[in-house]
Design a protein around this motif. Structure first.
Motif, mmCIF file in Angstrom:
data_model
loop_
_atom_site.group_PDB
_atom_site.id
_atom_site.type_symbol
_atom_site.label_atom_id
_atom_site.label_comp_id
_atom_site.label_asym_id
_atom_site.label_seq_id
_atom_site.Cartn_x
_atom_site.Cartn_y
_atom_site.Cartn_z
ATOM 1 N N LEU A 80 0.842 -1.210 0.000
ATOM 2 C CA LEU A 80 0.000 0.000 0.000
ATOM 3 C C LEU A 80 0.870 1.251 0.000
ATOM 4 N N ALA A 81 1.958 1.201 0.831
ATOM 5 C CA ALA A 81 2.835 2.362 0.943
ATOM 6 C C ALA A 81 3.427 2.702 -0.419
ATOM 7 N N GLN A 82 3.521 1.698 -1.287
ATOM 8 C CA GLN A 82 4.022 1.958 -2.649
ATOM 9 C C GLN A 82 2.871 2.118 -3.640
ATOM 10 N N PHE A 83 1.685 2.413 -3.097
ATOM 11 C CA PHE A 83 0.479 2.626 -3.918
ATOM 12 C C PHE A 83 0.155 1.423 -4.787
ATOM 13 N N SER A 84 0.408 0.234 -4.249
ATOM 14 C CA SER A 84 0.025 -0.980 -4.974
ATOM 15 C C SER A 84 -1.017 -1.718 -4.148
ATOM 16 N N LEU A 85 -2.049 -2.224 -4.787
ATOM 17 C CA LEU A 85 -3.113 -2.918 -4.064
ATOM 18 C C LEU A 85 -2.888 -4.430 -4.035
ATOM 19 N N GLY A 86 -1.741 -4.875 -4.543
ATOM 20 C CA GLY A 86 -1.458 -6.308 -4.503
ATOM 21 C C GLY A 86 -1.892 -7.031 -5.777
ATOM 22 N N TYR A 91 -7.770 -13.962 -10.290
ATOM 23 C CA TYR A 91 -7.887 -13.388 -11.625
ATOM 24 C C TYR A 91 -6.544 -13.327 -12.328
ATOM 25 N N GLY A 92 -5.480 -13.535 -11.536
ATOM 26 C CA GLY A 92 -4.158 -13.517 -12.137
ATOM 27 C C GLY A 92 -3.776 -12.174 -12.694
ATOM 28 N N MET A 93 -4.228 -11.121 -12.053
ATOM 29 C CA MET A 93 -3.826 -9.780 -12.487
ATOM 30 C C MET A 93 -3.791 -8.840 -11.286
ATOM 31 N N PRO A 94 -3.084 -7.709 -11.402
ATOM 32 C CA PRO A 94 -3.021 -6.778 -10.272
ATOM 33 C C PRO A 94 -4.422 -6.295 -9.879
ATOM 34 N N VAL A 95 -4.639 -6.169 -8.577
ATOM 35 C CA VAL A 95 -5.957 -5.759 -8.081
ATOM 36 C C VAL A 95 -6.336 -4.374 -8.609
ATOM 37 N N ALA A 96 -5.350 -3.485 -8.691
ATOM 38 C CA ALA A 96 -5.627 -2.127 -9.147
ATOM 39 C C ALA A 96 -6.233 -2.137 -10.554
ATOM 40 N N ASP A 97 -5.677 -2.989 -11.440
ATOM 41 C CA ASP A 97 -6.214 -3.078 -12.804
ATOM 42 C C ASP A 97 -7.642 -3.602 -12.781
ATOM 43 N N LEU A 98 -7.829 -4.629 -11.942
ATOM 44 C CA LEU A 98 -9.140 -5.265 -11.828
ATOM 45 C C LEU A 98 -10.194 -4.232 -11.407
ATOM 46 N N ILE A 99 -9.833 -3.461 -10.388
ATOM 47 C CA ILE A 99 -10.773 -2.462 -9.876
ATOM 48 C C ILE A 99 -10.994 -1.359 -10.907
ATOM 49 N N LEU A 296 -10.835 -8.111 -2.257
ATOM 50 C CA LEU A 296 -11.838 -7.594 -1.342
ATOM 51 C C LEU A 296 -11.277 -6.414 -0.538
ATOM 52 N N LEU A 297 -10.052 -6.591 -0.051
ATOM 53 C CA LEU A 297 -9.429 -5.498 0.709
ATOM 54 C C LEU A 297 -9.294 -4.257 -0.154
ATOM 55 N N GLY A 298 -8.908 -4.464 -1.402
ATOM 56 C CA GLY A 298 -8.780 -3.330 -2.318
ATOM 57 C C GLY A 298 -10.104 -2.610 -2.490
ATOM 58 N N ILE A 299 -11.176 -3.383 -2.649
ATOM 59 C CA ILE A 299 -12.500 -2.783 -2.834
ATOM 60 C C ILE A 299 -12.929 -2.040 -1.579
ATOM 61 N N LEU A 300 -12.685 -2.666 -0.400
ATOM 62 C CA LEU A 300 -13.071 -2.016 0.851
ATOM 63 C C LEU A 300 -12.302 -0.711 1.036
ATOM 64 N N LEU A 301 -11.017 -0.749 0.692
ATOM 65 C CA LEU A 301 -10.197 0.453 0.797
ATOM 66 C C LEU A 301 -10.761 1.558 -0.095
ATOM 67 N N LEU A 302 -11.090 1.153 -1.302
ATOM 68 C CA LEU A 302 -11.609 2.128 -2.251
ATOM 69 C C LEU A 302 -12.961 2.678 -1.782
ATOM 70 N N SER A 303 -13.804 1.791 -1.235
ATOM 71 C CA SER A 303 -15.112 2.256 -0.761
ATOM 72 C C SER A 303 -14.950 3.267 0.355
#
Lengths: 328, 332
Positions: A80-86, A91-99, A296-303
């Motif tokens: 997260l500190a590097q602005f990456s959501l994991g 899905y085999g892809m970065p969460v940020a792209d997915l979101i 899920l964590l990425g989505i919750l963070l974004l929400s």
């Protein structure tokens, strides 16, 4: 100029308060999700049907699911500190792209639903307040009670039955005609057709809330002295309502609308599932079913970010609606 | 010349009560009429009836209100709206709540000009600044964008006055305009009203329970009790020689600077009982509280007796009252 300074100050304060809030939300959610039985490797293995102990262990090792919980948290926060959501194992892809793929769909759906809810709610509420205690008010009260109490998945299904199956006017699901080559305005129109039913079923519950809220707020404002002053100026009843009563009554409504943005995201999960709308809500649903906690964590963070931004926006709208509020 | 405003036998009814009964008075152009009486005497309802802004449950059950040769009760809603704010304007008791909190005062003053004189936004703003100057608000061009919460009570009442006189009305109704204000501000506001009355040649109906206000600013006084007019007089006559027992009671209950009376030298007298006792009274409404009440007072409502054309009193025993020692001590 003082308006801009005020806005800048509000934003700065919001930003400063947002950092610890979001951190808290992430950590809390992380532990909550750990409480759920199973993980992504279990589900993947289960779906594959032919997994062995070794292949599941290999999956776990690949996605870091076998390390201790605190270490997983540290890794996640480090990302997260590097602005990456994991990275999503499923899905085999970065969460940020997915979101990023799903976010616009949900945002448009929510924005349209909120707009419908506020517009319709305020209009109906004004009508109810104007005819308070008489037949139009009673009728609308019954309808608003109905919309308030019927769950949105049922409304969604019934709307599909009526408008898609019986009447055939509107598509029953999806976000656009597949394989259509439309461009410009026809494309927009096509999207709008797919938007009508999901946005309506998401909005109806909130229409009911805003209608009742508007009614109550307007009836309260109506008895205030400045309304009498407005009549004494020779204004028409419509002029008094539109210019003097409504603006004062809108203040509590914007407060509620701001609070509802978070709740709407929850409602979007149901509605997006019913209408197979490719949005965040459905992604969240799929992530839960697949135990894909990074997503899920990425989505919750974004929400939570969305809710914080919405609250800041409401603050600004308040300051604009009511000059007494800006003085903080 | 016919008077500007003629109220004849006005009766206002709620479903269960008649708070104003058989009230008549006249106001000539440019004149200040004061209506005095305690809370509940029907003063404010009378004012609202003149504007046709009575609460929903109240209605004028009989009588006529003739303004400038038009019977207001016969006008439809649209005609009445054209009169409100343009020919008859009103200012209210509570300047704190009578202005819309979310709009600038300039906009609120301008609104009445936009409605009646079809001014553009910019022209209305210019006129609003002029009007703020007219009501002596300093730095009017800066203040015009202020919101009500940024102004003091006295300033807000000035804004209300500016709004009311914006279209140069022929009649201004002021419903207890200074009740919510400091004493020092009261005099300023009333002086302002009086100056504007002369400058703009308005008639003023001043509703108040403050006898000091009446003495200084009124041309004519109507004393109301329980919805009825009990006495009408020129202010000088009223203060020197109050006739109705209620008026006497009112005067003796208020301290006066001119006399050698001081609150340390004795209690102010009071009128015993409360106005509630007038409910259901078949005869004189003041009878339950009147020290001079006689058996005949309970038979019928005493008619108004004209002592001179300007002097009316609704008590048949005024001449004999002066002999009563108790009453004599009242005329301080």
């Amino acid at each position: 100029m003082p308006v801009l300074i005020r806005i800048a100050r509000t934003l700065r304060r919001t930003l400063l308060q947002a950092v610890p809030t979001i951190l808290g939300i992430v950590i809390l959610n992380f532990f909550l999700l750990q409480l759920a039985p199973g993980d992504a490797a279990d589900v993947l293995a289960g779906e594959a049907g032919s997994a062995t102990e070794e292949s599941v262990a290999a999956l776990r090792a690949r996605f870091g699911l076998d390390s201790p919980v605190l270490e997983q948290l540290a890794t996640y926060l480090g990302n997260l500190a590097q602005f990456s959501l994991g990275f999503s194992p499923r899905y085999g892809m970065p969460v940020a792209d997915l979101i990023a793929q799903r976010l616009p769909g949900t945002l448009t759906l929510m924005a349209v639903a909120l707009l419908i809810a506020i517009l319709l709610g305020v209009i109906l509420g004004s009508l109810m307040a104007t005819f308070a205690g008489r037949i139009p008010d009673r009728l609308l009260s019954v309808f608003s009670l109905l919309f308030y109490s019927i769950p949105s998945f049922w409304i969604g299904l019934m709307l599909i039955v009526l408008f898609s199956v019986k009447l055939g006017w509107l598509p029953s699901g999806g976000a656009g005609t597949i394989g259509s080559q439309l461009k410009g305005f026809p494309a927009l129109l096509d999207k709008a057709r797919y938007m009508v039913l999901p946005a309506t079923s998401l909005a109806l519950f909130y229409v009911a809330i805003y209608a009742r809220l508007t009614r109550a707020a307007m009836l309260e404002v109506k008895n205030q002295d400045f309304v009498r002053t407005a009549y004494a100026k020779g204004l028409t009843p419509f002029g008094v309502t539109a210019r003097h009563i409504l603006r004062n009554a809108l203040i509590p409504i914007t407060t509620m609308a701001g609070m509802h943005i978070g709740g709407m995201l929850g409602g979007a999960v149901v509605v997006e599932t019913v209408y197979s709308w490719p949005g965040l809500g459905r992604l969240a649903f799929e992530a839960v079913m697949g135990r894909d906690f990074t997503v899920l964590l990425g989505i919750l963070l974004l929400s939570s970010l969305l809710v914080i931004i919405a609250n800041a926006a409401v603050d600004l709208v308040h300051a604009w609606l009511d000059p007494r509020i800006g003085a903080r | 010349m016919a008077p500007l405003l003629q109220v004849e036998n006005l009766t206002i009814g709620f479903p269960r009560a008649e708070p104003v009964r058989d009230l008549s008075f006249e106001v000539s152009a440019g004149e200040t009429l004061a209506i005095v009486g305690e809370s509940g005497s029907g003063k404010s309802l009378t004012a609202l009836a003149l504007m046709q802004l009575l609460p929903r449950t109240a209605r004028v059950t009989s009588g006529r209100i003739v303004f400038d040769d038009r019977d207001l009760l016969g006008l439809d809603a649209r005609e009445m709206r054209q009169l409100r704010g343009r020919e008859i304007a009103m200012i209210f008791q509570e300047p704190m709540t009578s202005l819309n909190p979310v709009m600038s005062i300039g906009w609120q003053i301008g609104e009445v000009l936009k409605v009646h004189e079809k001014l553009s936004g910019r022209a209305a703003r210019e006129r609003a600044i002029e009007l703020l100057r007219l009501v002596r608000i300093p730095a009017a061009e800066k203040r015009v964008d202020d919101y009500p919460h940024q102004l003091s009570g006295g300033m807000r009442q000035r804004v209300m006055i500016a709004m009311a006189v914006a279209c140069r009305p022929k009649l201004l109704i002021a419903d207890e305009p200074t009740t919510a204000l400091d004493v020092t501000i009261q005099a300023q506001v009333l002086d302002l009203l009086d100056t504007l009355r002369r400058e703009l040649q308005m008639a003023v109906v001043l509703i108040t329970h403050d006898l000091g206000v009446v003495a200084q600013w009124a041309d004519k006084v109507v004393v109301m009790y329980a919805g009825r007019k009990v006495e009408q007089a020129l202010p000088g006559d009223l203060f020197n020689d109050p006739l109705h027992p209620y008026t006497r009671g009112l005067l003796s209950a208020s301290p006066r600077l001119k006399s050698d009376f001081h609150y340390l030298s004795g209690r102010l007298t009071e009128i015993p009982g409360s106005i509630v006792s007038a409910a259901g009274e078949a005869g004189c409404p003041f009878r339950p509280r009147c020290r001079q009440a006689r058996a005949s007072c309970g038979h019928q409502v005493p008619p108004l007796i004209a002592q001179t054309p300007e002097r009316l009193v609704a008590c048949p025993f005024t001449s004999s009252l002066k002999a009563v020692p108790d009453a004599a001590s009242l005329s301080l």
